[in-house]
Motif scaffolding. Sequence first.
Motif, PDB file in Angstrom:
ATOM      1  N   GLU A 232     -23.591   3.908 -43.554  1.00 59.76           N
ATOM      2  CA  GLU A 232     -24.529   4.995 -43.262  1.00 59.76           C
ATOM      3  C   GLU A 232     -24.808   5.105 -41.767  1.00 59.76           C
ATOM      4  OE1 GLU A 232     -26.323   7.293 -44.936  1.00 59.76           O
ATOM      5  OE2 GLU A 232     -26.366   6.725 -47.051  1.00 59.76           O
ATOM      6  N   GLY A 233     -24.559   4.014 -41.045  1.00 54.87           N
ATOM      7  CA  GLY A 233     -24.861   4.030 -39.617  1.00 54.87           C
ATOM      8  C   GLY A 233     -23.770   4.692 -38.780  1.00 54.87           C
ATOM      9  N   CYS A 234     -22.483   4.452 -39.144  1.00 57.95           N
ATOM     10  CA  CYS A 234     -21.416   4.911 -38.256  1.00 57.95           C
ATOM     11  C   CYS A 234     -20.249   5.532 -38.997  1.00 57.95           C
ATOM     12  CB  CYS A 234     -20.915   3.744 -37.408  1.00 57.95           C
ATOM     13  SG  CYS A 234     -20.091   2.488 -38.396  1.00 57.95           S
ATOM     14  N   GLY A 235     -20.240   5.509 -40.344  1.00 59.51           N
ATOM     15  CA  GLY A 235     -19.172   6.131 -41.090  1.00 59.51           C
ATOM     16  C   GLY A 235     -17.950   5.246 -41.306  1.00 59.51           C
ATOM     17  N   TYR A 236     -18.051   3.976 -40.942  1.00 61.69           N
ATOM     18  CA  TYR A 236     -16.931   3.040 -41.112  1.00 61.69           C
ATOM     19  C   TYR A 236     -16.616   2.878 -42.602  1.00 61.69           C
ATOM     20  CZ  TYR A 236     -14.228  -1.280 -40.567  1.00 61.69           C
ATOM     21  OH  TYR A 236     -13.245  -2.236 -40.593  1.00 61.69           O
ATOM     22  N   ASP A 237     -15.324   2.863 -42.937  1.00 60.73           N
ATOM     23  CA  ASP A 237     -14.879   2.751 -44.334  1.00 60.73           C
ATOM     24  C   ASP A 237     -15.224   1.362 -44.881  1.00 60.73           C
ATOM     25  OD1 ASP A 237     -13.538   2.561 -46.728  1.00 60.73           O
ATOM     26  OD2 ASP A 237     -11.831   3.759 -46.035  1.00 60.73           O
TER      27      ASP A 237
ATOM     28  N   ARG B 118     -22.207  -7.376 -43.005  1.00 56.67           N
ATOM     29  CA  ARG B 118     -22.642  -6.450 -41.965  1.00 56.67           C
ATOM     30  C   ARG B 118     -21.464  -5.566 -41.589  1.00 56.67           C
ATOM     31  NH1 ARG B 118     -27.383  -6.520 -40.011  1.00 56.67           N
ATOM     32  NH2 ARG B 118     -28.768  -8.236 -40.534  1.00 56.67           N
ATOM     33  N   CYS B 119     -21.750  -4.298 -41.224  1.00 60.01           N
ATOM     34  CA  CYS B 119     -20.697  -3.390 -40.793  1.00 60.01           C
ATOM     35  C   CYS B 119     -20.044  -3.952 -39.532  1.00 60.01           C
ATOM     36  CB  CYS B 119     -21.278  -2.013 -40.526  1.00 60.01           C
ATOM     37  SG  CYS B 119     -20.127  -0.886 -39.732  1.00 60.01           S
ATOM     38  N   SER B 120     -18.705  -4.043 -39.533  1.00 59.95           N
ATOM     39  CA  SER B 120     -18.033  -4.652 -38.377  1.00 59.95           C
ATOM     40  C   SER B 120     -18.030  -3.708 -37.173  1.00 59.95           C
ATOM     41  CB  SER B 120     -16.612  -5.067 -38.750  1.00 59.95           C
ATOM     42  OG  SER B 120     -15.980  -4.012 -39.437  1.00 59.95           O
ATOM     43  N   GLU B 121     -18.385  -2.446 -37.358  1.00 61.83           N
ATOM     44  CA  GLU B 121     -18.444  -1.504 -36.232  1.00 61.83           C
ATOM     45  C   GLU B 121     -19.829  -1.487 -35.578  1.00 61.83           C
ATOM     46  OE1 GLU B 121     -16.144   0.741 -34.770  1.00 61.83           O
ATOM     47  OE2 GLU B 121     -14.753  -0.609 -35.781  1.00 61.83           O
ATOM     48  N   CYS B 122     -20.884  -1.280 -36.429  1.00 61.94           N
ATOM     49  CA  CYS B 122     -22.205  -1.069 -35.834  1.00 61.94           C
ATOM     50  C   CYS B 122     -23.195  -2.174 -36.193  1.00 61.94           C
ATOM     51  CB  CYS B 122     -22.773   0.285 -36.236  1.00 61.94           C
ATOM     52  SG  CYS B 122     -23.250   0.397 -37.971  1.00 61.94           S
ATOM     53  N   GLY B 123     -22.801  -3.104 -37.080  1.00 65.72           N
ATOM     54  CA  GLY B 123     -23.668  -4.226 -37.381  1.00 65.72           C
ATOM     55  C   GLY B 123     -24.760  -3.944 -38.398  1.00 65.72           C
TER      56      GLY B 123
HETATM   57 ZN   LIG Z   1     -21.471   0.941 -39.280  1.00 61.20          ZN
END
Ligand SMILES: [Zn+2]
Length: 445
Positions: A205-210, A219-224
């Motif tokens: 939801e933070g950055c759209g990472y798959d 944790r999202c590896s793009e935005c944490g």
């Molecule tokens: Zn993210």
Amino acid sequence: MPWWRVLLAPLLDVFRPRAAARCLVGASRPAFVAVMVLSLVAIAVTVVGLTLWADTITGEWGWRPPAQVWQNWHERAIDGWLGPLEVAFLLMLVLGPCLPAFLAWLNLPLVYGTGSAWRSYKQSFRAATGLLWPLALAVLVCGSTAVVQEHAFYGVPPGALAAQPEFTPLLVSSVSALLLVLWLVRATRALAPGAPDPVPPPRCEGCGYDLTHQPAERRCSECGLDIDASLVAAGSRPGSRWAAEKAARAWWQTTVGVLFRPRQFYRRLQLRTPAAADCGFAMWSYVAIGLCAALWAAAMIVVISMQGNPPPREAWLVIPFAGTAVVIIGTLGCWFGHRLMGALVASVWLAGRALPDFRWAAKVIEYESAFLWVFCAFWGALLSSLAIVGAIVGGPWLSMLLGRSALFAFLPAEAQVLLLGTLGLVGVWAWRYWVAYRAIRWSNF
Ligand SMILES: [Zn+2]
């Protein structure tokens, strides 16, 4: 289904718009073109017949037979054949398809989900073409009322005019327009898009990472961002009050939520649920706006009467007719503005392929009907102040206050404030759609 049944489907199914729309969408291409041409000819013939009827009585000529009216029309025609009537007839056939083409675009956000947008547009066009037959009926009814009214006008001595219900044609036209819009709305429901196939992958939801493959550290590896914040519905997207409960209280709370906290509202809205979960919100907004407009109009009449300018006695026969017509037209105007803005925004999103599933756009448009209240409050406050403050200071107070600006010297200050204020609100609305888009684009629920 026999061929004649297809040709007359919107007429025979005038009370079952969904069945008519399904019939037109399923028809072969020649059959569909035949329906369109036939219904356009029906409208043109109705208009010509009504004009002929109207001209049988005029103030200067008295009654004359239709054949003579027809002959008189052709005296000025080119070669005695291609008169103004035939030109009008041809124009109607050429320009006629523009109406369903426009309505199909207006309805596109409601009928398009995923896949080919052009295919959805064509289906929407077919459903909107079904409106032409009911339109022919409406033209017949409204036109007949107007002609009867006009002929009665010639038959009455000049002094007795005030008691005539002069607004009957206006009322009949506005009710017809309302019924046509309801027909179109119901017909469009027959084309509701299905769920996307394949289902779009879960996103952060933070950055759209798959997030198909979930990282071990949660944790999202793009935005944490904690991935539970994206993938657990109870925490991230509990849904709107209206989706949970179809009640007046829920409608009101949802309206307040959309209006004052759009970012938070759209961040919590569930987008992947069926459209039925959220439908009805806009409809109740229109109904409430119509009721409030009627109450406001009544209050204004009372206030103006109390200031010592009561409407003349004869007008009391007309006020209920005219008031109802104006309220209906105003509410339809709100519907049209709402859908026009929605179609514009959805077209921009569509051009950029901005959403994985365009049924989400339909949900945002549904809830953005709440913003119509801001327009209504602005117009209502402006008109009320013109009537009330105007009566106190003895003139159009905005013109007196602002004078004539150099911007649009040809427009009075009231019209400028109305125009610029409305344009400003349209700008705010566009910003709200941007906020909504940022809050929904990576929705998982
Ligand atoms: Zn993210």
